[in-house]
Enzyme design. Structure first.
Site, PDB file in Angstrom:
ATOM      1  N   ASP A  38       0.815  -1.208   0.000  1.00 14.01           N
ATOM      2  CA  ASP A  38       0.000   0.000   0.000  1.00 14.01           C
ATOM      3  C   ASP A  38       0.857   1.270   0.000  1.00 14.01           C
ATOM      4  O   ASP A  38       2.012   1.260   0.444  1.00 14.01           O
ATOM      5  CB  ASP A  38      -0.916   0.030   1.221  1.00 14.01           C
ATOM      6  CG  ASP A  38      -1.888  -1.131   1.259  1.00 14.01           C
ATOM      7  OD1 ASP A  38      -2.208  -1.661   0.175  1.00 14.01           O
ATOM      8  OD2 ASP A  38      -2.306  -1.507   2.365  1.00 14.01           O
ATOM      9  N   LYS A  39       0.269   2.349  -0.451  1.00 11.37           N
ATOM     10  CA  LYS A  39       0.946   3.651  -0.483  1.00 11.37           C
ATOM     11  C   LYS A  39       1.567   3.987   0.870  1.00 11.37           C
ATOM     12  O   LYS A  39       2.727   4.396   0.950  1.00 11.37           O
ATOM     13  CB  LYS A  39      -0.043   4.735  -0.883  1.00 11.37           C
ATOM     14  CG  LYS A  39       0.486   6.154  -0.757  1.00 11.37           C
ATOM     15  CD  LYS A  39      -0.604   7.191  -0.965  1.00 11.37           C
ATOM     16  CE  LYS A  39      -0.090   8.587  -0.664  1.00 11.37           C
ATOM     17  NZ  LYS A  39      -1.159   9.614  -0.763  1.00 11.37           N
TER      18      LYS A  39
END
Length: 301
Positions: free
Chosen positions: A136-137
């Site tokens: 994920d970011k």
């Protein structure tokens, strides 16, 4: 380039992806990817990986040549922990998006990779060159990148066969009473919020996360999580499901007590079998300084 073949009697009643893999010589995961991209047809019609074939069925498949990338190269520094002619292991910083998408056309890991590498695997299309798996970011840590299609296919097969070892450190709300455990709960898209995932028996995909306690604090617990499967937001969803969401997670966590630093989840260890040498590659990345500072503050209090 298109190719075709007729189903023979020995393949009667078998799945499309299995048969086409045998007929074409491509890996099963590659075939499944072609089917998802609507590059395979049975009797000139749409199909799924689990389509059951009959003798005489006409199979047509198309392997499209790699298209020129419409993504800009950017000289973004990369924390490279391993590199050779086939693979890269990157320690991704928190806040970096892995590949371009709506709203994130620059500053991504792919932009940086295109500047760093002459060639990357084209299997995942023009916007995700070399990307075998994602984090994920706002999750930091390790992920492997394929420089060519051979490496990409081999790594995808290892992920599918659960032979890639991925371990994370996560700071979660609450004090876990158990030293270790396994969360075995299927994950699906949240019907109420398409940007979230949830545990669901309805259309949920098999998902298992192993965890063990590393350190307990007064209101938090540091745990090590090992992924057996790799569903979207898996650790975040699973830890919330058992009542111990990840601190700082804006989607799945409590607002109070809240740590205002983004989610404290870090992919610290990654190991896999090298596609060419067949030797084990194992890489570790220490916790980011911010994560370490928060743990020190919790220990002092």
């Amino acid at each position: 380039m298109k190719a075709q073949a007729y189903v023979e009697a020995i393949h009667q009643g078998k799945r499309l992806d299995k048969v086409l893999s045998e007929v074409s010589g491509l890996s099963r995961s590659h075939i499944q990817d072609l089917i998802k991209r609507e590059c395979v047809w049975v009797n000139q019609g749409p199909c799924k990986s689990n389509t059951v074939l009959k003798e005489g069925d006409l199979l047509v498949w198309e392997i499209k040549e790699a298209q020129p990338l419409d993504v800009q190269k950017e000289a973004i520094p990369l924390d490279i922990r391993y590199e050779d002619e086939d693979v890269l292991v990157i320690n991704k910083q928190k806040g970096m998006v892995v590949h371009p998408a709506n709203g994130h056309t620059s500053g991504t890991l792919v932009n940086a990779l295109l500047h760093h590498c002459q060639d990357l695997s084209g299997i995942n299309g023009i916007l995700r060159p070399g990307i075998v798996h994602r984090i994920d970011k706002d999750t930091s840590g390790l992920l492997v990148v394929a420089k060519n299609d051979m490496a990409h296919q081999a790594l995808v097969e290892q992920l599918k066969d659960k032979r890639v070892n991925r371990r994370y450190y996560a700071l979660v709300h609450g004090v876990l009473p158990h030293e270790y455990g396994v969360i075995d709960a299927p994950i699906a898209r949240d019907p109420k919020d398409r940007q979230k995932m949830c545990v669901s028996d309805h259309n949920g995909k098999d998902a298992r996360t192993h965890f063990k306690v590393v350190q307990r604090f007064s209101q938090f617990t540091l745990v090590e999580c090992r992924l057996e499967t790799g569903r979207t937001h898996q650790i975040r969803v699973h830890m919330q499901y058992i009542g111990y969401p990840i601190a700082g997670d804006p989607k799945y966590s409590y607002r109070r007590p809240y740590i205002d630093s983004g989610q404290l989840l870090h992919a610290y260890q990654l190991s896999f079998i090298h596609p060419r040498t067949q030797q084990e590659i194992s890489v570790e990345a220490e916790l980011p300084k911010e994560f370490q500072q928060i743990l020190a503050q919790l220990a002092n209090h």
